[in-house]
Design a protein around this motif. Structure first.
Motif, PDB file in Angstrom:
ATOM      1  N   ARG A  60       0.841  -1.201   0.000  1.00 50.79           N
ATOM      2  CA  ARG A  60       0.000   0.000   0.000  1.00 50.79           C
ATOM      3  C   ARG A  60       0.878   1.254   0.000  1.00 50.79           C
ATOM      4  N   PRO A  61       0.421   2.341  -0.641  1.00 55.18           N
ATOM      5  CA  PRO A  61       1.205   3.577  -0.642  1.00 55.18           C
ATOM      6  C   PRO A  61       1.133   4.348   0.659  1.00 55.18           C
ATOM      7  N   VAL A  62       0.131   4.021   1.501  1.00 57.69           N
ATOM      8  CA  VAL A  62      -0.080   4.701   2.782  1.00 57.69           C
ATOM      9  C   VAL A  62      -0.549   3.668   3.801  1.00 57.69           C
ATOM     10  N   LEU A  86      -1.455 -19.399  -3.385  1.00 57.26           N
ATOM     11  CA  LEU A  86      -0.369 -18.488  -3.058  1.00 57.26           C
ATOM     12  C   LEU A  86      -0.456 -18.097  -1.589  1.00 57.26           C
ATOM     13  N   GLN A  87       0.582 -17.508  -1.099  1.00 56.95           N
ATOM     14  CA  GLN A  87       0.592 -16.968   0.265  1.00 56.95           C
ATOM     15  C   GLN A  87       0.519 -15.454   0.150  1.00 56.95           C
ATOM     16  N   ALA A  88      -0.572 -14.854   0.611  1.00 58.21           N
ATOM     17  CA  ALA A  88      -0.816 -13.416   0.430  1.00 58.21           C
ATOM     18  C   ALA A  88      -0.524 -12.628   1.695  1.00 58.21           C
ATOM     19  N   SER A  89      -0.029 -11.432   1.523  1.00 63.32           N
ATOM     20  CA  SER A  89       0.142 -10.507   2.640  1.00 63.32           C
ATOM     21  C   SER A  89       0.124  -9.076   2.111  1.00 63.32           C
ATOM     22  N   THR A  90      -0.106  -8.133   3.017  1.00 62.46           N
ATOM     23  CA  THR A  90      -0.134  -6.709   2.684  1.00 62.46           C
ATOM     24  C   THR A  90       0.877  -5.965   3.544  1.00 62.46           C
ATOM     25  N   LEU A  91       1.657  -5.114   2.916  1.00 60.70           N
ATOM     26  CA  LEU A  91       2.606  -4.255   3.620  1.00 60.70           C
ATOM     27  C   LEU A  91       2.131  -2.815   3.510  1.00 60.70           C
ATOM     28  N   GLU A  92       2.037  -2.121   4.633  1.00 60.08           N
ATOM     29  CA  GLU A  92       1.592  -0.732   4.657  1.00 60.08           C
ATOM     30  C   GLU A  92       2.806   0.198   4.695  1.00 60.08           C
ATOM     31  N   SER A  93       2.841   1.138   3.765  1.00 64.77           N
ATOM     32  CA  SER A  93       3.974   2.067   3.688  1.00 64.77           C
ATOM     33  C   SER A  93       3.696   3.328   4.483  1.00 64.77           C
ATOM     34  N   GLN A  94       4.746   3.921   4.999  1.00 60.25           N
ATOM     35  CA  GLN A  94       4.630   5.283   5.492  1.00 60.25           C
ATOM     36  C   GLN A  94       4.447   6.197   4.287  1.00 60.25           C
ATOM     37  N   GLN A 103       9.224  -0.541   1.770  1.00 56.83           N
ATOM     38  CA  GLN A 103       8.300  -1.669   1.735  1.00 56.83           C
ATOM     39  C   GLN A 103       8.414  -2.460   0.432  1.00 56.83           C
ATOM     40  N   LEU A 104       8.748  -1.798  -0.662  1.00 52.64           N
ATOM     41  CA  LEU A 104       9.024  -2.531  -1.896  1.00 52.64           C
ATOM     42  C   LEU A 104      10.229  -3.442  -1.703  1.00 52.64           C
ATOM     43  N   ASP A 105      11.272  -2.893  -1.094  1.00 52.34           N
ATOM     44  CA  ASP A 105      12.469  -3.694  -0.815  1.00 52.34           C
ATOM     45  C   ASP A 105      12.140  -4.851   0.123  1.00 52.34           C
ATOM     46  N   ASN A 106      11.293  -4.591   1.129  1.00 51.69           N
ATOM     47  CA  ASN A 106      10.902  -5.646   2.068  1.00 51.69           C
ATOM     48  C   ASN A 106      10.166  -6.776   1.351  1.00 51.69           C
ATOM     49  N   ALA A 107       9.290  -6.409   0.407  1.00 51.79           N
ATOM     50  CA  ALA A 107       8.531  -7.423  -0.336  1.00 51.79           C
ATOM     51  C   ALA A 107       9.477  -8.329  -1.120  1.00 51.79           C
ATOM     52  N   VAL A 108      10.481  -7.726  -1.745  1.00 51.08           N
ATOM     53  CA  VAL A 108      11.456  -8.514  -2.495  1.00 51.08           C
ATOM     54  C   VAL A 108      12.265  -9.406  -1.560  1.00 51.08           C
ATOM     55  N   VAL A 115       4.545  -8.845  -6.740  1.00 51.95           N
ATOM     56  CA  VAL A 115       4.323  -7.670  -5.899  1.00 51.95           C
ATOM     57  C   VAL A 115       3.316  -6.777  -6.608  1.00 51.95           C
ATOM     58  N   VAL A 116       2.255  -6.401  -5.896  1.00 52.11           N
ATOM     59  CA  VAL A 116       1.189  -5.571  -6.447  1.00 52.11           C
ATOM     60  C   VAL A 116       1.221  -4.203  -5.790  1.00 52.11           C
ATOM     61  N   VAL A 117       1.185  -3.140  -6.608  1.00 53.14           N
ATOM     62  CA  VAL A 117       1.121  -1.780  -6.073  1.00 53.14           C
ATOM     63  C   VAL A 117       0.031  -1.005  -6.788  1.00 53.14           C
ATOM     64  N   MET A 118      -0.473   0.002  -6.115  1.00 53.21           N
ATOM     65  CA  MET A 118      -1.537   0.833  -6.657  1.00 53.21           C
ATOM     66  C   MET A 118      -1.268   2.273  -6.242  1.00 53.21           C
ATOM     67  N   GLY A 119      -1.275   3.182  -7.203  1.00 54.04           N
ATOM     68  CA  GLY A 119      -1.072   4.592  -6.878  1.00 54.04           C
ATOM     69  C   GLY A 119       0.080   5.195  -7.651  1.00 54.04           C
ATOM     70  N   ILE A 120      -0.117   6.448  -8.056  1.00 54.15           N
ATOM     71  CA  ILE A 120       0.906   7.147  -8.824  1.00 54.15           C
ATOM     72  C   ILE A 120       2.183   7.337  -8.022  1.00 54.15           C
ATOM     73  N   GLU A 121       2.080   7.205  -6.693  1.00 54.15           N
ATOM     74  CA  GLU A 121       3.246   7.385  -5.823  1.00 54.15           C
ATOM     75  C   GLU A 121       4.359   6.381  -6.134  1.00 54.15           C
ATOM     76  N   PHE A 122       3.998   5.237  -6.730  1.00 55.45           N
ATOM     77  CA  PHE A 122       4.997   4.205  -7.010  1.00 55.45           C
ATOM     78  C   PHE A 122       5.632   4.360  -8.395  1.00 55.45           C
ATOM     79  N   LYS A 123       5.081   5.226  -9.210  1.00 56.33           N
ATOM     80  CA  LYS A 123       5.505   5.279 -10.612  1.00 56.33           C
ATOM     81  C   LYS A 123       6.985   5.607 -10.762  1.00 56.33           C
TER      82      LYS A 123
END
Length: 359
Positions: A60-62, A86-94, A103-108, A115-123
């Motif tokens: 998540r971006p937030v 699959l094994q699913a989980s969600t990571l919440e970003s500051q 959090q992207l690095d943590n997912a890797v 890895v799924v992301v949503m939001g222009i913040e990740f572009k």
């Protein structure tokens, strides 16, 4: 990730497809009906432990909030995990660039296969992470990246299809013959949706007057109800009596301005907003990010290495609330106008089948 028996397909130009079982690709939102079967199969399969399942992680971006679209990211990866083991989980970003990067690095580092992301913040940060983790497939919703790494797939929505239907509905429901749109920010995508809205309106009622779109803009275009309320009063003053409220978190301001005296109605956006403003919302243009994620994971499971997936009415990734399976419980005002609903259903079917092009 544990060893797998399946040998990935060699492709010098693209990373290997995500190595998970390949059930038949669900073509529409009827994938929901497959969940009980998937759960049954999972219960009788020989699985030595959840830690051995491939991982899908949503970043998540937030931190967790009441943003329904962002919440759909979590439900989407959870549903995909049930269908595809699959094994699913969600990571919440500051809510900072550094927080999202972490959090992207943590997912890797946790060994995510997807890895799924949503939001222009990740572009701006996703491409670099993806190039450093070629073994991971990244899905980003709505915001495609130019010349992206080969292990990035963007998911786009044919929102113009539902926008066209919203325009038809607005025109047919209008008594004054004047309709309009209030959006959050004047972007290329929103301009495209605005044009589809106007085209749908004129297809249904050639003499309809479509007000020039008004945009919230400013420092918080997606969360400025007072500004949206002021714009709505301006539009009402110009005689508009049906407004497509396409301003995300600013929409409550639009609904607030629709007083009983104005007799005007709105068409909501994103999710079902009829219950937020009883009697004032005709219908909604919905975006189903959760459906899109499940469909995308299904394509990856079947070996796709495409750089883009595009979903619309046919796939159930965009829709009108009133045409959905649970429309009877939506409390949308348009349900009182059955002839109009039949017209919308007919046109929606033509779009989904490809007989009617709206772009």
């Amino acid at each position: 990730m544990p060893p797998i028996s399946q040998t990935p397909r060699a492709d010098a130009r693209s990373p290997a497809p995500f190595p998970i079982p390949r059930p038949e690709y669900p073509r529409t939102r009827w994938w929901l009906l497959l969940l009980p079967l998937a759960l049954l199969l999972a219960s009788v399969s020989v699985i030595t432990g959840a830690a051995e399942l491939p991982k899908i992680i949503y970043v998540r971006p937030v931190p967790n909030n009441d943003d329904v679209l962002l919440q759909q990211g979590t439900s989407g990866v959870n549903n995909a995990a049930k269908l595809y083991r699959l094994q699913a989980s969600t990571l919440e970003s500051q809510p900072t660039r550094a927080g999202r990067q972490q959090q992207l690095d943590n997912a890797v580092q946790q060994g995510a296969g997807i890895v799924v992301v949503m939001g222009i913040e990740f572009k701006e940060i996703l491409d670099k992470v993806a190039r450093q983790a070629p073994q991971t497939r990244f899905l980003i919703l709505e915001h495609c990246i130019d010349n992206a790494a080969s292990n990035i797939t963007c998911i786009t929505f044919r929102e113009s299809e539902a926008s066209y239907l919203a325009g038809m509905q607005a025109a047919l429901a209008s008594s004054s013959g004047k309709i309009g749109l209030i959006g959050a920010s004047n972007t290329a995508l929103r301009q495209k949706n605005s044009a589809a809205f106007a085209n749908g309106a004129r297809a249904a009622k050639p003499a309809i007057s479509v007000h020039e779109p008004l945009w919230v803009e400013g420092a918080q275009p997606f969360n400025d109800p007072p500004r949206a309320e002021a714009l709505t009063k301006t539009m009402l003053g110009d005689g508009v009596d049906v407004i497509w409220a396409a301003a995300a978190g600013s929409n409550p301001g639009i609904f607030k301005a629709l007083t009983p005296q104005s007799r005007a109605k709105a068409i909501g956006s994103g999710v079902n907003q009829c219950m937020q403003a009883p009697g004032r919302v005709l219908d909604n243009v919905e975006v189903h990010a959760d459906t899109a994620i499940v469909l995308a994971v299904g394509l990856l499971a079947n070996g796709s290495t495409a750089s883009r997936f595009d979903f619309g009415l046919k796939e159930g990734a965009v829709a009108l609330t009133a045409l959905g399976l649970d429309a009877a419980y939506s409390e949308c005002e348009i349900l009182r106008q059955r002839p109009l609903l039949l017209k919308l259903r007919e046109t929606g079917s033509a779009i989904a089948s490809g007989k009617l092009k709206v772009d």
